[in-house]
Design a protein around this motif. Structure first.
Motif, short mmCIF file in Angstrom:
data_model
loop_
_atom_site.label_atom_id
_atom_site.label_comp_id
_atom_site.label_asym_id
_atom_site.label_seq_id
_atom_site.Cartn_x
_atom_site.Cartn_y
_atom_site.Cartn_z
N SER A 1 -19.34 0.40 -6.35
CA SER A 1 -19.25 -0.72 -5.44
C SER A 1 -18.56 -1.94 -6.38
N GLN A 2 -18.97 -1.74 -7.72
CA GLN A 2 -18.38 -2.92 -8.70
C GLN A 2 -17.25 -2.56 -9.52
N TYR A 3 -17.59 -1.50 -10.40
CA TYR A 3 -16.55 -1.27 -11.43
C TYR A 3 -15.35 -0.29 -10.99
N LEU A 4 -15.57 0.73 -10.63
CA LEU A 4 -14.38 1.55 -10.37
C LEU A 4 -13.53 0.95 -9.20
N PRO A 5 -13.89 0.43 -8.23
CA PRO A 5 -12.90 -0.37 -7.43
C PRO A 5 -11.88 -1.21 -8.20
N ARG A 6 -12.41 -1.62 -9.09
CA ARG A 6 -11.42 -2.60 -9.92
C ARG A 6 -10.81 -2.02 -10.96
N LEU A 7 -10.98 -1.00 -11.50
CA LEU A 7 -10.42 -0.25 -12.51
C LEU A 7 -9.15 -0.04 -12.22
N ASP A 8 -8.09 -0.46 -13.25
CA ASP A 8 -6.76 -0.48 -13.24
C ASP A 8 -6.06 0.66 -14.08
N PHE A 9 -5.66 1.66 -13.62
CA PHE A 9 -5.09 2.62 -14.37
C PHE A 9 -3.41 2.20 -14.48
N ARG A 10 -2.88 2.59 -15.37
CA ARG A 10 -1.63 2.44 -15.52
C ARG A 10 -0.57 2.93 -14.46
N SER A 11 -0.92 4.31 -14.23
CA SER A 11 0.06 5.09 -13.25
C SER A 11 -0.08 4.51 -11.79
N ASN A 12 0.74 4.49 -11.13
CA ASN A 12 0.53 4.10 -9.65
C ASN A 12 -0.23 4.94 -8.79
N TYR A 13 -0.21 6.11 -9.15
CA TYR A 13 -1.24 7.17 -8.52
C TYR A 13 -2.48 6.33 -8.28
N PHE A 14 -2.97 5.83 -9.42
CA PHE A 14 -4.64 5.28 -9.48
C PHE A 14 -4.57 3.84 -9.10
N PRO B 1 -4.73 0.93 -6.64
CA PRO B 1 -6.03 0.74 -6.94
C PRO B 1 -6.40 2.32 -6.91
N LEU B 2 -7.51 2.43 -7.79
CA LEU B 2 -8.40 3.71 -7.68
C LEU B 2 -8.79 4.03 -6.42
N PRO B 3 -8.33 5.04 -5.71
CA PRO B 3 -8.61 5.49 -4.15
C PRO B 3 -9.86 5.90 -4.00
N ALA B 4 -10.68 5.58 -2.92
CA ALA B 4 -12.06 5.76 -2.77
C ALA B 4 -12.32 7.21 -3.00
N PRO B 5 -11.57 8.14 -2.50
CA PRO B 5 -12.00 9.58 -2.76
C PRO B 5 -11.81 9.76 -4.36
N LYS B 6 -11.05 9.23 -4.94
CA LYS B 6 -11.33 9.20 -6.33
C LYS B 6 -12.65 8.65 -6.93
#
Length: 166
Positions: free
Chosen positions: A118-131, A133-138
């Motif tokens: 709920s807090q950390y992974l939804p805000r995680l900013d990977f460099r690649s466009n695929y991630f 924002p980090l999709p809910a399934p990931k």
């Protein structure tokens, strides 16, 4: 300064010690900003030891430090462009970051999963466009992997960062 396993509250973390916060921030910076994988490994080992000692019964505000500093460090180091996942020494550092995350889950349980989901992974900013924002399934896949045994999680984490750095 060093951590002693037989000391429930190592001296440098006591509130009365003025440099304790700076020491901990320096360890976080070492894990996330150094270009030396063996030094990063050592920093992740220290962070893992802190979680081991204080994850369930630590000093006041340790949980805040755990979630706001240690968890992000386990992602930010491996996300750096200089963190070469094909290098054997770098993989040792990744293994320590993996063990630290796994230990956090082992000690905090579903509280850690809830924080990640709920807090950390939804805000995680990977460099690649695929991630981005980090999709809910990931996010769900990551949290399910964290519940696996340590060896399987370690393998998952390497694949997760390889895919994310794409």
């Amino acid at each position: 300064m060093y951590l002693r396993a037989d000391s429930p509250t190592p001296r440098f973390f006591k509130e009365s010690h003025p440099s304790s916060k700076q020491v901990l921030i320096t360890i976080i910076q070492g894990a996330t900003e150094l270009n030396d994988p063996m030094a990063q490994k050592d920093c992740y080992s220290i962070l893992k030891k802190l979680v081991e000692l204080w994850g369930n019964n630590g000093p006041p505000d340790f949980d805040e430090f755990l979630y706001n500093q240690i968890v992000p460090a386990c992602f930010l180091g491996p996300l750096r462009e200089t963190f070469d996942l094909s290098d054997a020494q770098t993989l040792l550092a990744l293994n320590e970051a993996s063990a630290c995350l796994k230990l956090i889950y082992d000690q905090k349980g579903e509280e850690a999963i809830e924080f990640l989901q709920s807090q950390y992974l939804p805000r995680l900013d990977f460099r690649s466009n695929y991630f981005r924002p980090l999709p809910a399934p990931k996010i769900l896949e990551f949290c399910q992997a964290l519940r696996m045994e340590a060896k399987l999680f370690k393998q998952f984490l390497k694949a997760f960062f390889l895919e994310g750095k794409g």
